[in-house]
Design a protein around this motif. Structure first.
Motif, PDB file in Angstrom:
ATOM      1  N   GLY A  75     -24.037 -47.899  20.585  1.00 30.91           N
ATOM      2  CA  GLY A  75     -24.466 -48.943  21.514  1.00 30.91           C
ATOM      3  C   GLY A  75     -23.307 -49.482  22.326  1.00 30.91           C
ATOM      4  N   LEU A  76     -23.484 -49.475  23.648  1.00 36.19           N
ATOM      5  CA  LEU A  76     -22.475 -49.994  24.561  1.00 36.19           C
ATOM      6  C   LEU A  76     -23.024 -51.119  25.440  1.00 36.19           C
ATOM      7  CD1 LEU A  76     -20.980 -46.547  25.628  1.00 36.19           C
ATOM      8  CD2 LEU A  76     -19.929 -48.212  24.076  1.00 36.19           C
ATOM      9  N   THR A  77     -24.327 -51.102  25.692  1.00 34.01           N
ATOM     10  CA  THR A  77     -24.945 -52.173  26.481  1.00 34.01           C
ATOM     11  C   THR A  77     -24.995 -53.454  25.656  1.00 34.01           C
ATOM     12  OG1 THR A  77     -27.167 -51.521  25.748  1.00 34.01           O
ATOM     13  CG2 THR A  77     -26.340 -50.555  27.789  1.00 34.01           C
ATOM     14  N   PHE A  78     -25.134 -54.591  26.346  1.00 32.55           N
ATOM     15  CA  PHE A  78     -25.085 -55.858  25.613  1.00 32.55           C
ATOM     16  C   PHE A  78     -26.336 -56.092  24.775  1.00 32.55           C
ATOM     17  CE2 PHE A  78     -27.595 -57.625  29.078  1.00 32.55           C
ATOM     18  CZ  PHE A  78     -28.252 -58.713  28.527  1.00 32.55           C
ATOM     19  N   LYS A  79     -27.423 -55.414  25.112  1.00 31.80           N
ATOM     20  CA  LYS A  79     -28.630 -55.441  24.277  1.00 31.80           C
ATOM     21  C   LYS A  79     -29.481 -54.239  24.636  1.00 31.80           C
ATOM     22  CE  LYS A  79     -31.796 -58.256  27.070  1.00 31.80           C
ATOM     23  NZ  LYS A  79     -32.743 -59.393  27.027  1.00 31.80           N
ATOM     24  N   ASP A 126     -24.723 -44.185  23.460  1.00 37.86           N
ATOM     25  CA  ASP A 126     -25.713 -45.170  23.892  1.00 37.86           C
ATOM     26  C   ASP A 126     -26.752 -44.414  24.704  1.00 37.86           C
ATOM     27  OD1 ASP A 126     -25.708 -48.541  24.598  1.00 37.86           O
ATOM     28  OD2 ASP A 126     -27.024 -47.211  25.738  1.00 37.86           O
ATOM     29  N   PRO A 127     -28.040 -44.620  24.434  1.00 45.52           N
ATOM     30  CA  PRO A 127     -29.069 -43.880  25.173  1.00 45.52           C
ATOM     31  C   PRO A 127     -29.074 -44.183  26.668  1.00 45.52           C
ATOM     32  CG  PRO A 127     -30.056 -45.583  23.777  1.00 45.52           C
ATOM     33  CD  PRO A 127     -28.625 -45.471  23.379  1.00 45.52           C
ATOM     34  N   MET A 128     -28.438 -45.308  27.080  1.00 43.35           N
ATOM     35  CA  MET A 128     -28.382 -45.666  28.494  1.00 43.35           C
ATOM     36  C   MET A 128     -26.939 -45.738  28.976  1.00 43.35           C
ATOM     37  SD  MET A 128     -31.381 -45.903  29.779  1.00 43.35           S
ATOM     38  CE  MET A 128     -30.951 -46.725  31.288  1.00 43.35           C
ATOM     39  N   VAL A 129     -26.074 -44.884  28.444  1.00 46.98           N
ATOM     40  CA  VAL A 129     -24.662 -44.934  28.825  1.00 46.98           C
ATOM     41  C   VAL A 129     -24.531 -44.765  30.339  1.00 46.98           C
ATOM     42  CG1 VAL A 129     -24.237 -42.453  28.539  1.00 46.98           C
ATOM     43  CG2 VAL A 129     -22.361 -44.077  28.273  1.00 46.98           C
ATOM     44  N   SER A 130     -23.657 -45.577  30.943  1.00 47.30           N
ATOM     45  CA  SER A 130     -23.539 -45.601  32.400  1.00 47.30           C
ATOM     46  C   SER A 130     -22.218 -45.002  32.857  1.00 47.30           C
ATOM     47  CB  SER A 130     -23.635 -47.048  32.899  1.00 47.30           C
ATOM     48  OG  SER A 130     -22.540 -47.805  32.413  1.00 47.30           O
ATOM     49  N   PHE A 156     -20.857 -39.163  23.684  1.00 40.89           N
ATOM     50  CA  PHE A 156     -21.743 -38.136  23.125  1.00 40.89           C
ATOM     51  C   PHE A 156     -23.169 -38.315  23.620  1.00 40.89           C
ATOM     52  CE2 PHE A 156     -18.107 -38.116  20.400  1.00 40.89           C
ATOM     53  CZ  PHE A 156     -18.006 -36.817  19.896  1.00 40.89           C
ATOM     54  N   GLY A 157     -23.890 -37.203  23.646  1.00 38.98           N
ATOM     55  CA  GLY A 157     -25.276 -37.228  24.094  1.00 38.98           C
ATOM     56  C   GLY A 157     -26.271 -37.424  22.973  1.00 38.98           C
ATOM     57  N   PHE A 163     -31.522 -46.657  16.632  1.00 41.26           N
ATOM     58  CA  PHE A 163     -30.509 -46.762  15.585  1.00 41.26           C
ATOM     59  C   PHE A 163     -31.103 -47.106  14.220  1.00 41.26           C
ATOM     60  CE2 PHE A 163     -27.364 -48.106  19.132  1.00 41.26           C
ATOM     61  CZ  PHE A 163     -27.331 -46.791  19.588  1.00 41.26           C
ATOM     62  N   LYS A 164     -32.341 -47.612  14.219  1.00 40.36           N
ATOM     63  CA  LYS A 164     -33.018 -47.855  12.934  1.00 40.36           C
ATOM     64  C   LYS A 164     -33.269 -46.537  12.198  1.00 40.36           C
ATOM     65  CE  LYS A 164     -35.437 -52.175  14.008  1.00 40.36           C
ATOM     66  NZ  LYS A 164     -36.763 -52.835  14.181  1.00 40.36           N
ATOM     67  N   GLY A 165     -33.311 -45.455  12.976  1.00 36.48           N
ATOM     68  CA  GLY A 165     -33.581 -44.151  12.371  1.00 36.48           C
ATOM     69  C   GLY A 165     -32.324 -43.390  11.982  1.00 36.48           C
TER      70      GLY A 165
END
Length: 433
Positions: free
Chosen positions: A316-320, A349-353, A366-367, A388-390
């Motif tokens: 996770g890289l985004t703030f939420k 992060d699934p939404m890495v920018s 990483f993807g 990330f719960k998984g």
């Protein structure tokens, strides 16, 4: 109505599509021509659930358009919304330079009665500030009204909030502007609070400062829970059942981030200082948050003392979750501290920018979640993405140098980590040795 929104950032874009959806003719002005082209081709420049479909709908109905021509857009509009950035200066004060520039441009274009609306988060007195600039620039008083209309949008839930929010706040002086703003917002069927501009301006700051304080409070409780063996989730549940408190914003973690809470708490402190009203509680909330967001680094140093050349995975890289926004994200502060100490960083992060890749080009991106944790010494969960719960704890056990997780968002089960002899640290729910 004919509406102009200046700024196609988060607030401006959401505001534009919402008014277009409600049957108004909207022109959104954005200085970045690349953004203009992208939006006119129905490609959003921010991530927000449902935004893509709504933008396509509004473009197809020709109820919205995007341009970089401010003067022409203002001349065609009944109401002009200012939705430009108001970031914090180094001293915590609000940077009004973009607003000032907007007003100077608007002054050249007003040729009939126009309502100018402050949608940006601006300090107390900004409505008068805008009026004074317009008058100084020669705009007749009968040709305009200035209204304060703060936004209350949660990133990731912004479209829901704009259509189903709990309140609309409008600060105005004339009955004429009140009637027009009431007509504009009536189709939303959300309670409207009409007040004077100063009250409207301070409502936004106090709302965010109060919520920030609530977050910092539960984080301090969480830190105590870890030391005494209590469970912060149960504490928060009990607190939230008290109708005077409510359960909202009682989720412990590694602190708040984003474009609003950090900026608005500092803004309120700065406003208070100007009027000799020190916000000691808000100052404490900011101080607690500054420490909370780097707690994972403190835990690492307690464990290893020296983390030079150790590989740390950040999930996770985004703030939420639900956004691609990295502004003031706790992960950024963790990255800075890790790099200072010579650690190697893997990130997923699934939404890495592209933005964060430009800021930190030496991080390994990483993807996939599993790919990012291979061979790492420790995993730090920084963002509450549902994915990330998984996290497969058996995979963690078998594929990391040391099965060590610092869960900054309390996504995983302490008991499951114990079963696998994984070293696990949560925020306020306990830890395994």
């Amino acid at each position: 109505m004919n509406i102009c929104v200046i700024g196609a950032g988060y607030v401006g874009l959401i505001t534009s599509v919402a008014f277009a959806k409600m049957g108004n003719d909207v022109i959104c002005v954005e200085k970045d021509i690349n953004k203009v082209d992208s939006l006119n081709n129905s490609v959003p420049t921010i991530y927000e659930e449902g935004l893509n479909d709504l933008l396509i709908e509004c473009i197809e109905k020709e109820s919205i358009s995007f341009t970089n021509k401010l003067e022409d857009s203002v001349k065609k509009s009944d109401i002009v919304f200012i939705a430009v950035g108001t970031p914090s200066l180094d001293n915590g004060e609000v940077d009004m330079s973009q607003v000032h520039k907007c007003i100077n441009e608007i002054s050249k274009s007003i040729n009939r009665y126009t309502i100018i609306v402050n949608k940006s988060t601006v300090p107390v007195g900004s409505q008068k500030y805008v009026k004074d600039i317009l008058i100084k620039n020669g705009v007749p008083c009968d040709k305009f009204d200035v209204v304060s209309n703060p936004e209350f949008l949660r990133e990731g839930k912004a479209l829901y909030d704009v259509f189903y929010g709990d309140k609309i706040v409008i600060g105005c002086e004339s009955q004429k502007s009140r009637n027009i703003m009431n007509l504009l917002y009536k189709p939303f069927n959300i309670p409207i609070i009409f007040t004077n501009p100063e009250t409207a301006e301070i409502i936004k700051y106090t709302s965010n400062a109060f919520l920030s304080t609530k977050i910092s409070f539960i984080n301090e409780v969480a830190n105590l829970c870890n030391k005494v063996g209590a469970d912060v989730d149960t504490v928060a549940l009990a607190l939230g059942l008290d109708k005077r408190i409510s359960p909202e914003f009682l989720k412990p973690g590694i602190g708040y981030g984003g474009s609003c809470f950090p900026k608005d708490t500092l803004g309120l402190i700065s406003i208070g200082k100007k009027y000799d009203c020190p916000f000691e509680i808000v100052k404490s909330a900011v101080s607690v948050n500054n420490k909370q967001r780097v707690i994972p680094v403190d835990i690492l140093l307690n464990e290893y003392n020296d983390i030079k050349d150790k590989t740390i995975t950040l999930l996770g890289l985004t703030f939420k979750s639900g956004t691609d926004d990295i502004r003031e994200s706790p992960s950024l502060y963790i990255i800075e501290e890790l790099l200072k100490r010579g650690a190697k960083i893997n990130a997923y992060d699934p939404m890495v920018s592209d933005e964060i890749k430009e800021i930190y080009p030496n991080i390994n991106y990483f993807g996939s979640m599993n790919g990012s944790i291979l061979g790492s010494e420790c995993i730090i969960i920084c963002t509450d993405w549902e994915e990330f719960k998984g996290l497969d704890l058996d995979f963690v056990k078998d594929n990391t140098k040391e099965a060590f997780i610092i869960d900054g968002r309390n996504m995983l089960s302490l008991d499951e980590a114990k079963k696998r002899n994984i070293k696990y640290y949560s925020i306020g729910k306990g830890y395994t040795n």
